[in-house]
Design a protein around this motif. Structure first.
Motif, PDB file in Angstrom:
ATOM      1  N   GLU A  26      55.836  44.309-114.157  1.00  0.00           N
ATOM      2  CA  GLU A  26      54.683  43.816-114.903  1.00  0.00           C
ATOM      3  C   GLU A  26      55.137  42.894-116.038  1.00  0.00           C
ATOM      4  OE1 GLU A  26      52.127  46.947-116.189  1.00  0.00           O
ATOM      5  OE2 GLU A  26      51.693  47.648-114.151  1.00  0.00           O
ATOM      6  N   GLY A  82      47.424  41.446-107.193  1.00  0.00           N
ATOM      7  CA  GLY A  82      46.351  42.281-107.699  1.00  0.00           C
ATOM      8  C   GLY A  82      45.357  42.699-106.634  1.00  0.00           C
ATOM      9  N   ASP A 110      48.861  46.209-105.822  1.00  0.00           N
ATOM     10  CA  ASP A 110      48.729  47.330-106.754  1.00  0.00           C
ATOM     11  C   ASP A 110      47.531  47.254-107.682  1.00  0.00           C
ATOM     12  OD1 ASP A 110      49.522  45.269-108.361  1.00  0.00           O
ATOM     13  OD2 ASP A 110      51.441  46.126-108.950  1.00  0.00           O
ATOM     14  N   TRP A 144      46.937  45.263-110.118  1.00  0.00           N
ATOM     15  CA  TRP A 144      47.260  44.872-111.490  1.00  0.00           C
ATOM     16  C   TRP A 144      47.208  43.357-111.624  1.00  0.00           C
ATOM     17  CZ3 TRP A 144      51.244  41.976-113.746  1.00  0.00           C
ATOM     18  CH2 TRP A 144      51.338  42.073-115.140  1.00  0.00           C
ATOM     19  N   ASP A 193      41.323  38.724-113.477  1.00  0.00           N
ATOM     20  CA  ASP A 193      40.906  40.040-112.995  1.00  0.00           C
ATOM     21  C   ASP A 193      39.436  40.018-112.569  1.00  0.00           C
ATOM     22  OD1 ASP A 193      40.416  42.691-112.477  1.00  0.00           O
ATOM     23  OD2 ASP A 193      41.349  43.426-114.319  1.00  0.00           O
TER      24      ASP A 193
END
Length: 230
Positions: free
Chosen positions: A45, A161, A165, A167, A174
């Motif tokens: 990350e 994402g 996972d 993220w 997002d």
């Protein structure tokens, strides 16, 4: 006698400035890594942030310019320098406009790594680009390829994402923050438009600086014996 340009890779102030950029970038990222290890943040990350990646590019660029003389660099080096300059400058602008809290934009109470990677290094690298002319004229058509990395980053972040996972490194990437994938069109579009404009501004400045430096050098050099009429 030929008069050397003051601001070239060989100039002591330029080398000192680039060493300062390098040390600032290395120290900031080393501090980041220390915090990552202490907090338990996954490296997958931490190193997925565009900010971190662009600062690592700056470290590589400064080492390259400090160790490899201009005459030994490939013809495409100035485009690499310009692209990395655009990435780091836009990192600072996107942070200030989209990511920072309103009270963070002008505050000096933020942590060192945040200030270094989002404020100090962007303007320091931008100033280096502005003051030290490129060895070759920047092609605006070729500069369009500087967008390849930001677009590739965007696609990779969405694939990770959406399929791996769940993220996402930034809120504007997002879909959960914007009510689904369709809601990303505006926030992501703003960032892409900013990158397109910023990249061509950086490329345009580099192109103009090359022209100015070439003309200044020609004007400063009196004709030598080979060019003097008999």
């Amino acid at each position: 006698m030929r008069r050397p340009r003051l601001l070239t890779d060989r100039a002591v102030p330029v080398a000192a400035w680039r060493i300062l950029i390098l040390l600032t970038a290395v120290f900031a990222e080393a501090w980041n890594i220390k915090n990552m290890l202490q907090s338990g943040e996954p490296p997958t990350e931490h190193f997925a942030y565009f900010t971190v990646q662009s600062n690592l590019f700056v470290i590589a660029l400064m080492v390259w310019m400090l160790l490899v003389p201009e005459w030994r660099r490939p013809r495409w080096f100035d485009h690499v320098r310009g692209a990395i300059t655009a990435y780091i400058v836009l990192t600072g602008l996107v942070y200030a406009v989209l990511l920072a809290e309103p009270d963070e934009v002008w505050a000096w109470s933020i942590e060192f790594t945040n200030a270094a990677q989002h404020r100090f290094i962007p303007w320091m690298v931008g100033l280096d680009w502005l003051l030290v002319p490129t060895a070759r004229r920047i092609s605006l058509a070729a500069a369009a390829w500087w967008m390849a990395y930001p677009v590739g980053y965007l696609v990779a972040a969405w694939l990770r994402g959406g399929l791996v996972d769940g993220w996402f490194p930034y809120p504007f990437l997002d879909p959960a923050v914007h009510g689904g994938w369709a809601g990303l069109v505006w926030p992501t579009g703003q960032v892409l438009i900013a990158f397109v404009i910023g990249i061509f501004v950086v490329a345009g400045v580099g192109r103009l600086r090359h022209r100015e430096s070439s003309r200044a050098a020609a004007a400063a050099d009196p004709p030598g014996p080979a060019s003097t009429a008999p």
